[in-house]
Design a protein around this motif. Structure first.
Motif, mmCIF file in Angstrom:
data_model
loop_
_atom_site.group_PDB
_atom_site.id
_atom_site.type_symbol
_atom_site.label_atom_id
_atom_site.label_comp_id
_atom_site.label_asym_id
_atom_site.label_seq_id
_atom_site.Cartn_x
_atom_site.Cartn_y
_atom_site.Cartn_z
ATOM 1 N N VAL A 453 -28.870 23.257 -37.385
ATOM 2 C CA VAL A 453 -30.013 22.374 -37.216
ATOM 3 C C VAL A 453 -29.858 21.144 -38.096
ATOM 4 N N THR A 454 -30.202 19.983 -37.562
ATOM 5 C CA THR A 454 -30.218 18.756 -38.363
ATOM 6 C C THR A 454 -31.665 18.436 -38.705
ATOM 7 N N SER A 455 -31.850 17.816 -39.864
ATOM 8 C CA SER A 455 -33.207 17.453 -40.272
ATOM 9 C C SER A 455 -33.173 16.373 -41.345
ATOM 10 N N HIS A 456 -34.221 15.547 -41.355
ATOM 11 C CA HIS A 456 -34.418 14.597 -42.443
ATOM 12 C C HIS A 456 -35.319 15.189 -43.525
ATOM 13 N N ASP A 457 -35.860 16.374 -43.255
ATOM 14 C CA ASP A 457 -36.774 17.012 -44.205
ATOM 15 C C ASP A 457 -35.981 17.820 -45.222
ATOM 16 N N LEU A 458 -35.722 17.226 -46.393
ATOM 17 C CA LEU A 458 -34.903 17.879 -47.397
ATOM 18 C C LEU A 458 -35.580 19.118 -47.968
ATOM 19 N N GLU A 459 -36.918 19.182 -47.852
ATOM 20 C CA GLU A 459 -37.645 20.334 -48.364
ATOM 21 C C GLU A 459 -37.235 21.630 -47.652
ATOM 22 N N LEU A 460 -36.767 21.508 -46.408
ATOM 23 C CA LEU A 460 -36.377 22.703 -45.658
ATOM 24 C C LEU A 460 -35.228 23.453 -46.322
ATOM 25 N N ALA A 461 -34.337 22.715 -46.991
ATOM 26 C CA ALA A 461 -33.188 23.354 -47.622
ATOM 27 C C ALA A 461 -33.631 24.378 -48.662
ATOM 28 N N ASP A 462 -34.643 24.027 -49.427
ATOM 29 C CA ASP A 462 -35.153 24.940 -50.452
ATOM 30 C C ASP A 462 -35.914 26.097 -49.814
ATOM 31 N N LEU A 463 -36.705 25.790 -48.797
ATOM 32 C CA LEU A 463 -37.493 26.826 -48.145
ATOM 33 C C LEU A 463 -36.622 27.848 -47.407
ATOM 34 N N LEU A 464 -35.458 27.407 -46.962
ATOM 35 C CA LEU A 464 -34.586 28.271 -46.150
ATOM 36 C C LEU A 464 -33.326 28.702 -46.897
ATOM 37 N N ARG A 465 -33.330 28.600 -48.213
ATOM 38 C CA ARG A 465 -32.095 28.829 -48.978
ATOM 39 C C ARG A 465 -31.537 30.246 -48.812
ATOM 40 N N ASP A 466 -32.374 31.220 -48.443
ATOM 41 C CA ASP A 466 -31.877 32.599 -48.285
ATOM 42 C C ASP A 466 -31.152 32.824 -46.970
ATOM 43 N N THR A 467 -31.442 32.006 -45.989
ATOM 44 C CA THR A 467 -30.856 32.230 -44.650
ATOM 45 C C THR A 467 -29.992 31.074 -44.148
ATOM 46 N N PHE A 468 -30.075 29.918 -44.802
ATOM 47 C CA PHE A 468 -29.316 28.749 -44.365
ATOM 48 C C PHE A 468 -28.486 28.173 -45.512
#
Length: 532
Positions: A453-468
């Motif tokens: 998945v591509t995203s400009h929302d850098l916050e997602l990286a922290d929220l998904l750190r266990d699975t992505f």
């Protein structure tokens, strides 16, 4: 005919310059049975990955049959990998005897007419049925034969013959439209059978299909009847000659065409399996040659490993074949999916398309644009190219909702999936986009699925750190110029140049200064630029 074929041999195996008529090319795929495949690639995914353009690049087939089978092949992922295995065996056999390739290519080039596109209809579509009143046709034919014989004994029978001729002409020309419908396909079937016979005798190719000789003989038995269709095609191109008119008169008087047409259709209806087998036999040889030509034209390629562990993907020096100055990238995922951040035009979307293209071709033609590509058996789905539907009054966000819902449904199908998403939920506000995006991506990455998945929302990286695992693409601004290296890099994007790019493009200072000020207050990333 032979001269024109010989003249075109220098173009064998090269990228085609002709116009691609996808309406005809996809006929075999549209008509064929879709049961038994691991996946039928959806129209959305095929469009998202620009697979029509990929097809035009990889298509090095010589015949229209091979072209149709190649298109069908890249739209259907088999459960057991038989597509690629069969092609590989054929390639190996042909490369052991390179001297026979030219003769095989010349045989295949006999099926370059657009009429060959109509062949699948002969064994995949319902044939025309005799009308209820058709029993009168053989009766009128017999009556005409008797009238001709009676002329030798009763001259007055000439009057009856004239009346019969007038009546029979009506039935004869009623049947013309029916004959035209099948003229090209049946004459091409006769040619296909000749080509198959020659190929089966060449270089042990017939041994790959032990039953092919029986199928060829079954269609050959219709040779005399099918010659009518070849004769009709010839007459259409040489009309005006006296002999043609005489033949037309004889055919009309004895109603030869309707009798032969429905006899042939009845026989073809009983021999669908044999026609199918001949079609696939010739088509597979052509596709195998096409794959071989493609491989020799690539800077590098690999035969993929499709026995990888679940939730794993390895790609080394993978590239997009349609980009002239492509940049190779490598990535390895183990029990995690991939979140890609970065600015527009930095290469994020192209990279996920590259992964999708190679995942499909790996499982269909056994050829990847990479030095190494390893995946388990995967179904490929995407939500990349989404647009609003004004005619249906659907907003961009609603179209996104429907596209992502389809992926959610697929994620629990019981099969492993590869999901490709570009800028998830960008049609809504930031807060809800991040919240919904996190929930959806976590759901999609469950089971044995892999998500890019591509995203400009850098916050997602922290929220998904266990699975992505986080990756990013970025640009470099030097001397008031923007450069992209298109290289994937591990980790989350930490420096952004979006406002700096506004500055370089002459935005008013008041605008850029205010933008820098607000962006730096967030404190989440380093915003580059003067801000003066």
């Amino acid at each position: 005919m032979f001269k024109s074929i010989k003249k075109g041999t220098e173009d064998f195996g090269k990228i085609k310059k002709e116009t691609f008529d996808f309406f005809r090319i996809e006929k075999f795929f549209k008509l064929s049975d879709k049961a038994g495949f691991h996946q039928i690639i959806s129209d959305r995914t095929f469009s998202d990955l620009d697979m029509d353009e990929i097809f035009m690049f990889i298509d090095r087939t010589t015949s229209k049959i091979g072209q149709q089978l190649l298109y069908h092949t890249i739209r259907t992922i088999p459960r057991d990998g038989q597509h690629a295995q069969r092609f590989e065996k054929c390639i190996e056999s042909l490369n052991k005897n390179p001297e026979t390739k030219s003769s095989i290519l010349l045989q295949l080039s006999r099926l370059q007419s657009d009429d060959a596109y109509n062949l699948p209809a002969l064994f995949l579509k319902e044939h025309m049925r005799k009308p209820a009143w058709f029993g009168i046709v053989p009766a009128l034919s017999v009556a005409s034969v008797l009238a001709v014989l009676m002329l030798f004994f009763v001259p007055q029978a000439f009057i009856a013959l004239i009346i019969l001729l007038a009546i029979n002409f009506g039935f004869h020309y009623w049947n013309k439209n029916n004959l035209y419908m099948y003229r090209s396909s049946v004459s091409q079937l006769s040619l296909l059978t000749q080509v198959a016979k020659n190929l089966a005798e060449s270089n042990d190719l017939g041994k790959t299909e032990p039953e092919i000789q029986d199928s060829i003989s079954a269609i050959d038995s219709l040779g005399a009847a099918m010659s009518l269709f070849k004769m009709e095609a010839k007459l259409q191109s040489e009309i005006g000659q006296l002999v043609d008119y005489l033949l037309e008169l004889v055919k009309a008087l004895f109603l030869i065409e309707p009798l032969v047409l429905f006899h042939v259709l009845d026989q073809l209806d009983k021999k669908r399996k044999e026609i199918d087998q001949i079609f696939n036999f010739v088509g597979e040889i052509d596709v195998a040659l096409s794959i071989d030509f493609l491989r020799k034209d690539l800077p590098h390629f690999c035969i993929p490993n499709l026995e990888g562990n679940k939730n794993t993907l390895t790609a080394s020096d993978i590239y997009h074949p349609l980009i002239d100055q492509w940049v190779p990238n490598s990535i390895t995922l183990a029990q995690k999916s991939a979140l890609l951040t970065g600015s527009n035009m930095s290469g994020k979307t192209t990279f996920i398309r590259t992964i999708g293209i190679n995942a499909i071709l790996a499982q269909t033609i056994g050829t990847c644009f990479a030095k190494q590509f390893e995946i388990p058996l995967l179904r490929v789905h995407s939500a990349i190219r989404i647009s609003d539907d004004l005619l249906s009054e659907k907003s961009y966000y609603f179209e996104e909702v429907l596209a992502v819902k389809a992926l959610l449904n697929e994620s629990r199908s019981g099969d492993a999936n590869l999901f490709l998403l570009d800028e998830i939920f960008k049609g809504t506000n930031t807060v809800e986009r991040i919240a919904a995006g996190k929930a959806v991506l976590e759901y999609l990455s469950g089971a044995d699925n892999i998500v890019f998945v591509t995203s400009h929302d850098l916050e997602l990286a922290d929220l998904l750190r266990d699975t992505f695992s986080a990756y990013h693409f970025t640009e470099v601004v030097e001397n008031d110029d923007i450069h992209f290296d298109y290289q994937i890099k591990p980790g989350v994007l930490t420096n952004t140049n979006a406002i700096r790019i506004l500055e370089l493009n002459g935005y008013p200072a008041e605008v850029t200064q205010e933008a820098f000020k607000l962006a730096r207050k967030s404190g989440n990333i380093n915003v580059t630029g003067s801000g003066i």
